[in-house]
Design an enzyme around this catalytic site. Structure first.
Site, short mmCIF file in Angstrom:
data_model
loop_
_atom_site.label_atom_id
_atom_site.label_comp_id
_atom_site.label_asym_id
_atom_site.label_seq_id
_atom_site.Cartn_x
_atom_site.Cartn_y
_atom_site.Cartn_z
N CYS A 1 12.69 -10.74 -11.85
CA CYS A 1 11.80 -11.81 -11.38
C CYS A 1 10.52 -11.15 -10.90
O CYS A 1 10.20 -10.03 -11.30
CB CYS A 1 12.47 -12.65 -10.30
SG CYS A 1 12.89 -11.76 -8.78
N ASN B 1 11.75 -9.47 -6.78
CA ASN B 1 13.10 -8.88 -6.65
C ASN B 1 13.66 -9.06 -5.24
O ASN B 1 14.41 -8.21 -4.74
CB ASN B 1 13.10 -7.39 -7.05
CG ASN B 1 14.50 -6.79 -7.24
OD1 ASN B 1 14.69 -5.59 -7.00
ND2 ASN B 1 15.47 -7.57 -7.65
N CYS C 1 14.26 -12.72 -4.27
CA CYS C 1 14.88 -14.07 -4.28
C CYS C 1 15.74 -14.29 -5.53
O CYS C 1 16.96 -14.27 -5.45
CB CYS C 1 13.80 -15.16 -4.20
SG CYS C 1 12.83 -15.12 -2.67
N ARG C 2 15.11 -14.51 -6.67
CA ARG C 2 15.86 -14.93 -7.85
C ARG C 2 16.68 -13.83 -8.50
O ARG C 2 17.88 -14.01 -8.78
CB ARG C 2 14.91 -15.56 -8.88
CG ARG C 2 14.29 -16.86 -8.40
CD ARG C 2 13.12 -17.27 -9.27
NE ARG C 2 11.99 -16.35 -9.10
CZ ARG C 2 10.88 -16.36 -9.81
NH1 ARG C 2 10.76 -17.23 -10.79
NH2 ARG C 2 9.91 -15.50 -9.56
N SER C 3 16.04 -12.68 -8.79
CA SER C 3 16.81 -11.66 -9.54
C SER C 3 17.92 -11.01 -8.70
O SER C 3 19.00 -10.74 -9.26
CB SER C 3 15.90 -10.61 -10.19
OG SER C 3 15.15 -9.90 -9.26
N ASP D 1 10.30 -20.32 -8.92
CA ASP D 1 10.11 -19.41 -7.79
C ASP D 1 10.32 -20.18 -6.48
O ASP D 1 9.59 -21.12 -6.20
CB ASP D 1 8.69 -18.85 -7.87
CG ASP D 1 8.41 -17.80 -6.81
OD1 ASP D 1 9.20 -17.69 -5.85
OD2 ASP D 1 7.40 -17.10 -6.96
P1 4NP Z 1 11.24 -13.74 -6.47
O1 4NP Z 1 10.39 -14.56 -5.38
O2 4NP Z 1 10.29 -13.39 -7.59
O3 4NP Z 1 12.28 -14.70 -6.88
O4 4NP Z 1 11.79 -12.53 -5.75
C1 4NP Z 1 9.17 -14.10 -4.86
C2 4NP Z 1 9.18 -13.22 -3.80
C3 4NP Z 1 7.97 -12.79 -3.25
C4 4NP Z 1 6.78 -13.25 -3.80
C5 4NP Z 1 6.79 -14.11 -4.86
C6 4NP Z 1 7.99 -14.53 -5.40
N1 4NP Z 1 5.56 -12.85 -3.21
O5 4NP Z 1 4.51 -13.35 -3.65
O6 4NP Z 1 5.55 -12.00 -2.32
#
Ligand code: 4NP
Length: 162
Positions: free
Chosen positions: A11, A14, A16-18, A130
């Site tokens: 993602c 790294n 939340c989703r992945s 996201d």
């Molecule tokens: P992820 O979520 O891609 O599912 O881990 C996010 C975590 C942090 C950010 C964006 C998405 N950020 O902009 O910091």
């Protein structure tokens, strides 16, 4: 014994989703008795959260479904990942674009790069949204989508390993 099948979930951050996909899928692999035959990892296309544990909201939502994420730490995708892993599975189209662009600069890239949703039944070919800037319901949706795709992915890999 055939080499293990290696799966990397990707993602943006790294956190939340992945990592959620990583935790969900490794639990299914263990439950299927396939530890050692399927290796699971996760990474982000971005570098903001390197070394951090998953977002507390993701960890809590996963724990409520019996899935542990506590030991996971964020890392960034690196070129060698596209040589090492058999499947590199993106959570959304932006992650997929970033991986395909990276692959063009890695001559020995051999990973099958795809959207995680390509393995889903109920959410076929959909991106996992996201959840970072949203509320708690987003994390439930993330897990609903990931659990469905994880079932399809495990079936596909069981066929491959049979
Ligand atoms: P992820 O979520 O891609 O599912 O881990 C996010 C975590 C942090 C950010 C964006 C998405 N950020 O902009 O910091």
């Amino acid at each position: 014994m055939a080499p293990p099948v290696r799966v990397l979930f990707v993602c943006l951050g790294n956190i939340c989703r992945s990592p959620s996909a990583h935790g969900v899928f490794r639990a299914r692999v263990a439950r299927a008795g396939l530890d050692g035959r399927i290796q699971v990892d996760s990474a982000g296309t971005g570098d903001w959260h390197i070394g951090q544990p998953p977002d507390a909201r993701a960890t809590a939502a996963a724990a409520a479904r019996g899935i542990g994420l506590d030991d996971l730490r964020a890392r960034q995708v690196e070129p060698a990942d596209l040589e090492h892993f058999d499947y590199v599975l993106a959570m959304d189209e932006a992650n997929l674009d970033a991986l395909q662009a990276l692959a063009r600069s890695v001559p020995a890239a051999r990973a099958q790069i795809a959207l995680l949703g390509s393995f889903s039944q109920r959410y076929r070919d959909q991106s996992v949204p996201d959840p970072y800037f949203g509320g708690g319901q987003g994390f439930e949706q993330v897990l609903d989508m990931i659990e469905d795709a994880a079932d399809g992915l495990l079936s596909a890999l069981q066929s491959r390993l049979a």
